[in-house]
Design a protein around this motif. Structure first.
Motif, PDB file in Angstrom:
ATOM      1  N   SER A  52       0.956  -1.179   0.069  1.00 60.52           N
ATOM      2  CA  SER A  52      -0.001   0.014  -0.100  1.00 60.52           C
ATOM      3  C   SER A  52       0.769   1.266  -0.040  1.00 60.52           C
ATOM      4  CB  SER A  52      -0.955   0.152   1.356  1.00 60.52           C
ATOM      5  OG  SER A  52      -0.065  -0.066   2.513  1.00 60.52           O
ATOM      6  N   PHE A  53       2.136   1.021   0.531  1.00 61.57           N
ATOM      7  CA  PHE A  53       2.794   2.429   0.574  1.00 61.57           C
ATOM      8  C   PHE A  53       3.329   2.844  -0.872  1.00 61.57           C
ATOM      9  CE2 PHE A  53       5.875  -1.088   0.334  1.00 61.57           C
ATOM     10  CZ  PHE A  53       7.168  -0.471  -0.410  1.00 61.57           C
ATOM     11  N   PHE A 150      15.224   6.328  -3.480  1.00 61.29           N
ATOM     12  CA  PHE A 150      14.360   7.685  -3.498  1.00 61.29           C
ATOM     13  C   PHE A 150      13.508   7.634  -2.047  1.00 61.29           C
ATOM     14  CE2 PHE A 150      15.246   6.089  -7.488  1.00 61.29           C
ATOM     15  CZ  PHE A 150      16.002   6.925  -8.121  1.00 61.29           C
ATOM     16  N   HIS A 151      13.789   6.699  -1.177  1.00 61.10           N
ATOM     17  CA  HIS A 151      12.728   6.675   0.043  1.00 61.10           C
ATOM     18  C   HIS A 151      13.872   7.096   1.137  1.00 61.10           C
ATOM     19  CE1 HIS A 151       9.249   3.773  -1.847  1.00 61.10           C
ATOM     20  NE2 HIS A 151       9.255   5.327  -1.992  1.00 61.10           N
ATOM     21  N   PRO A 152      12.942   7.630   2.136  1.00 64.73           N
ATOM     22  CA  PRO A 152      13.498   8.104   3.441  1.00 64.73           C
ATOM     23  C   PRO A 152      13.782   6.752   4.281  1.00 64.73           C
ATOM     24  CG  PRO A 152      11.308   8.826   3.490  1.00 64.73           C
ATOM     25  CD  PRO A 152      11.590   8.462   1.924  1.00 64.73           C
ATOM     26  N   TRP A 153      14.687   6.890   5.274  1.00 70.89           N
ATOM     27  CA  TRP A 153      14.878   5.619   6.089  1.00 70.89           C
ATOM     28  C   TRP A 153      13.756   5.074   6.541  1.00 70.89           C
ATOM     29  CZ3 TRP A 153      14.118   4.128  11.123  1.00 70.89           C
ATOM     30  CH2 TRP A 153      14.661   3.120  11.481  1.00 70.89           C
ATOM     31  N   ILE A 154      12.700   5.574   7.117  1.00 73.14           N
ATOM     32  CA  ILE A 154      11.593   5.150   7.793  1.00 73.14           C
ATOM     33  C   ILE A 154      10.543   4.351   6.730  1.00 73.14           C
ATOM     34  CG2 ILE A 154      10.070   7.292   7.766  1.00 73.14           C
ATOM     35  CD1 ILE A 154      10.015   4.952  10.674  1.00 73.14           C
ATOM     36  N   ALA A 159       8.911  -0.932   4.613  1.00 72.64           N
ATOM     37  CA  ALA A 159       8.886  -1.644   3.351  1.00 72.64           C
ATOM     38  C   ALA A 159       9.578  -3.073   3.792  1.00 72.64           C
ATOM     39  CB  ALA A 159       9.349  -0.963   2.249  1.00 72.64           C
ATOM     40  N   THR A 160      10.876  -2.889   4.250  1.00 74.31           N
ATOM     41  CA  THR A 160      11.502  -4.181   4.306  1.00 74.31           C
ATOM     42  C   THR A 160      10.853  -5.284   5.306  1.00 74.31           C
ATOM     43  OG1 THR A 160      13.629  -2.984   4.185  1.00 74.31           O
ATOM     44  CG2 THR A 160      13.558  -5.203   5.180  1.00 74.31           C
ATOM     45  N   VAL A 161      10.120  -4.638   6.439  1.00 76.02           N
ATOM     46  CA  VAL A 161       9.502  -5.383   7.414  1.00 76.02           C
ATOM     47  C   VAL A 161       8.057  -6.177   6.808  1.00 76.02           C
ATOM     48  CG1 VAL A 161       7.950  -5.472   9.511  1.00 76.02           C
ATOM     49  CG2 VAL A 161      10.152  -4.208   9.526  1.00 76.02           C
TER      50      VAL A 161
END
Length: 215
Positions: A52-53, A150-154, A159-161
């Motif tokens: 969804s992100f 292109f994504h910030p750390w958070i 996403a990885t989780v």
């Protein structure tokens, strides 16, 4: 359960990206490009909220572009090349400050373009992987090689989780509504190269006009 109009079909995405390319791969028809993306959104949504992100942002970007196509200058947005030329010549693109025109067509397509690279890499990894390959690993590898830049750390962390919740490879193939595993692999072998060609043309055009780093 998805309603019929929401059901994803890999063949529809293949046909859309195949129809995108015109003039010997020297231009992209934006209507077909957006249709291809609608199919990819259905694919992501069919797997639950994991993607969804990306899918929510993609839906927003598709809507922005469709509004351009239906607008008074719609003919300028028929193809990627005509859109870039029109927006650059009309000073609708600010290369240093996106707040001056946050929803320009060039900036909007760039966001879809970056996400397309991720999905293209992921689908190719699914196609060439073994039956017991971990989809979470395949997806994370594709993400780290593309959209993560292109994504910030958070968001990267979230996403990885989320990828750990991805279903097994055979479940992905069921979602594609093509048939047997062999038939899915065959159609992916046909579809992914078209998505790659669309991506490559966009990358080249944007690079030529210094649009790849639009804020």
């Amino acid at each position: 359960m998805s309603s019929p109009e929401e059901k994803f079909c890999l063949k529809d995405v293949l046909l859309s990206f195949k129809s995108c390319l015109v003039d010997n791969d020297q231009d992209v028809l934006l209507e077909h490009y957006l249709n291809g993306w609608k199919g990819l959104v259905k694919f992501m949504n069919s797997l639950g909220s994991i993607f969804s992100f990306v899918s929510k942002d993609a839906v927003n970007k598709i809507q922005i572009m469709e509004n351009f196509l239906k607008g008074t200058n719609g003919e300028k947005y028929q193809t990627l090349r005509s859109m870039v030329e029109y927006e650059l010549n009309s000073n609708k693109v600010d290369l240093t400050n996106h707040s001056n025109n946050p929803n320009s067509g060039c900036r909007t397509i760039l966001r879809l373009h970056r996400a397309l690279r991720w999905l293209q890499l992921f689908l190719e990894k699914l196609r060439t992987s073994s039956e017991d390959s971990k989809t979470s690993t395949l997806c994370a590898e594709a993400y780290n090689d593309s959209l993560a830049n292109f994504h910030p750390w958070i968001i990267r962390k979230t996403a990885t989780v989320a990828f750990y919740a991805l279903p097994a490879r055979n479940k992905f193939f069921e979602v594609m509504n093509v048939g047997t595993t062999e038939e899915v692999i065959e159609m992916l072998g046909e579809a992914v190269p078209y998505a790659s060609r669309v991506y490559d043309f966009t990358q080249e055009l944007y690079s030529k006009h210094n649009l790849l780093d639009l804020p």
